[in-house]
Design an enzyme around this catalytic site. Sequence first.
Site, PDB file in Angstrom:
ATOM      1  NE  ARG A 137      76.595  29.624  31.911  1.00  0.00           N
ATOM      2  CZ  ARG A 137      76.773  28.665  31.003  1.00  0.00           C
ATOM      3  NH1 ARG A 137      77.360  28.964  29.850  1.00  0.00           N
ATOM      4  NH2 ARG A 137      76.383  27.432  31.243  1.00  0.00           N
ATOM      5  CE  LYS A 159      78.741  28.723  34.732  1.00  0.00           C
ATOM      6  NZ  LYS A 159      77.921  28.053  35.763  1.00  0.00           N
ATOM      7  CG  HIS A 220      71.382  33.719  35.435  1.00  0.00           C
ATOM      8  ND1 HIS A 220      72.400  33.416  34.556  1.00  0.00           N
ATOM      9  CD2 HIS A 220      71.026  32.538  35.996  1.00  0.00           C
ATOM     10  CE1 HIS A 220      72.640  32.117  34.593  1.00  0.00           C
ATOM     11  NE2 HIS A 220      71.825  31.562  35.451  1.00  0.00           N
ATOM     12  NE  ARG A 223      72.359  30.493  31.152  1.00  0.00           N
ATOM     13  CZ  ARG A 223      72.920  29.692  30.249  1.00  0.00           C
ATOM     14  NH1 ARG A 223      73.067  30.121  29.008  1.00  0.00           N
ATOM     15  NH2 ARG A 223      73.327  28.478  30.567  1.00  0.00           N
ATOM     16  CG  HIS A 246      72.523  23.701  30.576  1.00  0.00           C
ATOM     17  ND1 HIS A 246      71.143  23.689  30.628  1.00  0.00           N
ATOM     18  CD2 HIS A 246      72.919  24.856  31.180  1.00  0.00           C
ATOM     19  CE1 HIS A 246      70.726  24.793  31.239  1.00  0.00           C
ATOM     20  NE2 HIS A 246      71.785  25.507  31.578  1.00  0.00           N
ATOM     21  CE1 TYR A 255      66.213  27.992  32.549  1.00  0.00           C
ATOM     22  CE2 TYR A 255      67.572  26.053  32.296  1.00  0.00           C
ATOM     23  CZ  TYR A 255      67.450  27.397  32.550  1.00  0.00           C
ATOM     24  OH  TYR A 255      68.565  28.142  32.805  1.00  0.00           O
TER      25      TYR A 255
END
Length: 282
Positions: A137, A159, A220, A223, A246, A255
């Site tokens: 990210r 995150k 993004h 990514r 994730h 994806y």
Amino acid sequence: MMNSLYRDKENFLKYLDAIRGYSPLTIRSYNDSIDTMLRESEIEISEGKVRINLMSLRLKIASLKSKSISCKLSAIRSFVKYLRSEGKDVELRGDESIKIPKTLPKPIAHEHILHALEHAEPTAKLAIILLYTLGLRISELTHLRLKEIDQGWCRIHGKGSKERDVPILKNIAELIGEYQLHSPSVEYVFELQGEKLSENSLRYIITKAFAKVGLKVTPHQLRHTYATELLNNGARIADVSELLGHASMATTQIYTKLGNAIKMDHYRKSHPLCNNVEDSQC
């Protein structure tokens, strides 16, 4: 009687702040959604029972984006759940969820990325390569520390203060070393006058590099491209999920749908019986 619902709303917001620890921005969003509901919905209160019909509200907000409508409905449902937990008899109608399409930006063709790299300035070139080969990210790229790149691995701070280790190829690590010779930094890979480059600065540098060759590409998207390339070339979804940081493989599975769509498009263009759609079932 409506005044009691507004008091309940204030108590609910205090609960979100003190007990659930929601951010001020989220609480403000909940407040706006519930205010709109109290103002625009059909609400009937009788014999201790509260009946809320959201149909008039749904008509009012119908022009909003699907995600915005879904967020408002979610806030309202949370408020009603809170009221019920407080012993109130509440009936809610018209709160059926709407389906939000899980769409992703299209991946960037490898040759387009190479073309942009040929014309990119050193900072843009390294930033693009790191996003494309590490699947970061933009916030993670900003916080990438020199000391956390060692022996073929990068420690990434993602995150929610989560950390993960992502492999980095030897030639990519060497590029970072070469970049440091011309643009030396103290702590982070990307610094300017001793200060870490901001997300906005890096984002601008990257989008400008692609704009130079006539492409509109966001960090993004790089990514997304990283993830799509790995999955299309046989990487396990569990591994890709871990590399991307994730929380759930369900996120990564988006994806695979994108990759399958690309494969279908390639199949239709390549198979001899699919070249003429009118004469086949493809």
